[in-house]
Design a protein around this motif. Structure first.
Motif, PDB file in Angstrom:
ATOM      1  N   ALA A 105       0.836  -1.203   0.000  1.00  0.00           N
ATOM      2  CA  ALA A 105       0.000   0.000   0.000  1.00  0.00           C
ATOM      3  C   ALA A 105       0.870   1.253   0.000  1.00  0.00           C
ATOM      4  O   ALA A 105       0.566   2.234  -0.685  1.00  0.00           O
ATOM      5  N   ASN A 106       1.954   1.231   0.751  1.00  0.00           N
ATOM      6  CA  ASN A 106       2.866   2.380   0.795  1.00  0.00           C
ATOM      7  C   ASN A 106       3.592   2.586  -0.529  1.00  0.00           C
ATOM      8  O   ASN A 106       4.092   3.680  -0.800  1.00  0.00           O
ATOM      9  N   ARG A 107       3.640   1.558  -1.350  1.00  0.00           N
ATOM     10  CA  ARG A 107       4.265   1.675  -2.662  1.00  0.00           C
ATOM     11  C   ARG A 107       3.288   2.180  -3.724  1.00  0.00           C
ATOM     12  O   ARG A 107       3.672   2.351  -4.874  1.00  0.00           O
ATOM     13  N   GLY A 108       2.023   2.371  -3.330  1.00  0.00           N
ATOM     14  CA  GLY A 108       1.069   2.980  -4.255  1.00  0.00           C
ATOM     15  C   GLY A 108      -0.137   2.148  -4.608  1.00  0.00           C
ATOM     16  O   GLY A 108      -1.014   2.628  -5.337  1.00  0.00           O
ATOM     17  N   LEU A 109      -0.210   0.911  -4.132  1.00  0.00           N
ATOM     18  CA  LEU A 109      -1.380   0.093  -4.448  1.00  0.00           C
ATOM     19  C   LEU A 109      -2.569   0.476  -3.562  1.00  0.00           C
ATOM     20  O   LEU A 109      -2.391   0.902  -2.421  1.00  0.00           O
TER      21      LEU A 109
END
Length: 232
Positions: A105-109
């Motif tokens: 999630a922190n990577r953009g998902l």
């Protein structure tokens, strides 16, 4: 079954390339510097040859030992981290799932998609997923002590053989000039090749290695010259 095209990237060569370039560079520079220092002290041709051979053997063994110990320490750290991660997966699988979800999630998902990805990857290989995405351990960065040690020793010996060979064929009166000249040329080629393989700037690689190598040889020659005057 899904078929995919496996691309070839230079980053995949980083392990052996680092060890090979470092070993060859050290072999050339340290042996040439040693020979220049002894030559500046007015040593005989036989003394130069003995110095070069001793430097080659000692340097290759030193490189192998240092590289093996260093990379083994990295390997031990990786194994300890993997063992800890494996224990955490056994003790609280769901917490590890939430942790991996947060990473994606922190990577953009999107959180929902991140949760699905984490679930799928952990179902396939939970430890591998955490090793790669949480610990940063993958097939490229995995420590290989024996490979690194052998590569370093062999490349050092090959590098050291160049100034030693020049010393063998050069008259003692021209030894310093031929050793220094051939060393700088070979280092420039080595720096350029290494930069090319790594898709880096060839000019920057050449300038960097030749400048610092020339400085190292100049210092060694200066020490030998000063020692020669003192002894004389």
């Amino acid at each position: 079954m899904i078929h995919y095209h496996r691309e070839r990237h230079s980053i995949g060569h980083v392990g052996w390339l680092r060890a090979a370039v470092l070993g060859a560079n050290d072999g050339i520079v340290s042996t040439a510097s040693l020979l220049l220092g002894v030559a500046a002290a007015n040593a005989s041709h036989a003394s130069l040859l003995l110095t070069g051979i001793s430097g080659l053997v000692a340097g290759a063994m030193s490189m192998a030992t240092g590289e093996y110990v260093s990379v083994s320490s990295q390997s031990d750290t990786e194994q300890a981290a993997l063992a800890q991660e494996s224990a955490e997966l056994t003790d609280d699988y769901h917490a590890e799932h939430r942790e991996l979800t947060a990473i994606y999630a922190n990577r953009g998902l999107d959180v929902a998609l991140a949760d699905q990805v984490a679930q799928a990857l952990m179902a396939h290989d939970a430890l591998g997923a955490h090793a790669r995405d949480e610990l940063g351990i993958n097939e490229i960065t995995t420590a290989r002590p024996l490979e690194a040690a052998l590569t370093s020793a062999l490349s050092f010996a090959v590098g050291a053989a160049l100034p030693l060979a020049i010393t063998i064929v050069s008259p003692i009166a021209w030894a310093s000039v031929t050793i220094a000249g051939s060393t700088l040329i070979s280092l420039a080629v080595l720096g350029g090749v290494a930069a090319k393989i790594g898709n880096a700037s060839v000019l920057k690689g050449i300038v960097r290695v030749t400048f610092w190598s020339a400085l190292a040889m100049a210092v060694a020659a200066g020490v030998g010259l000063a020692f020669g005057h003192v002894v004389a």
